[in-house]
Design a protein around this motif. Structure first.
Motif: not given
Length: 144
Positions: A29-39
């Protein structure tokens, strides 16, 4: 978790993680700033992907197999089933070739031990040469 942490915990490079995502093998998923976040489950997923790649599967073959991994109880196409069986047969053949290679190496090691112990100082080991048309290169059997 962010991509750097996933990289550290899974052993895959950041570049590999981006590639897996490009190929549709991994999602984030992408944060509002575009960083990737993984489960949290992404660590196991990446380790599994790495084992498949290490076994010689292509990203295309892995992409075909993942629906069977992700939802094994659902109905999958005959093509995916055939890919699973073909990859299994290919791995079995590769394992058999590696075992033959190990057995030949064991014979050479044993002959060297005997030679060093003075048992047969003037005899060379009689080791069956591998089929010259078959060799193992970069993890796969290749016929000449």
């Amino acid at each position: 978790m962010r991509i750097g942490e996933l990289s550290e915990r899974s052993g895959a490079s950041v570049r590999s993680l981006r590639y897996y995502e490009e190929q549709g093998l991994l999602t984030s998923e992408r944060s509002p700033s575009g960083q990737r976040h993984y489960a949290e489950g992404s660590v196991d997923r990446v380790r599994f992907l790495r084992r498949l790649f290490a076994a010689g599967l292509s990203s295309r073959a892995i992409a075909e197999l993942l629906p069977c991994v992700d939802a094994p109880s659902t109905r999958h196409t005959d093509e995916a089933w055939e890919v699973l069986l073909a990859e299994r047969e290919r791995l079995d053949a590769h394992i058999a070739e590696l075992q033959r290679t190990r057995e030949s190496l064991d014979e050479v090691i044993d002959a060297n031990r005997r030679h060093r112990a003075g048992e047969h100082p003037h005899r060379c080991a009689s080791v069956e040469a591998p089929d010259p048309r078959s060799t193992v290169w970069a993890g796969e059997a290749v016929q000449a």
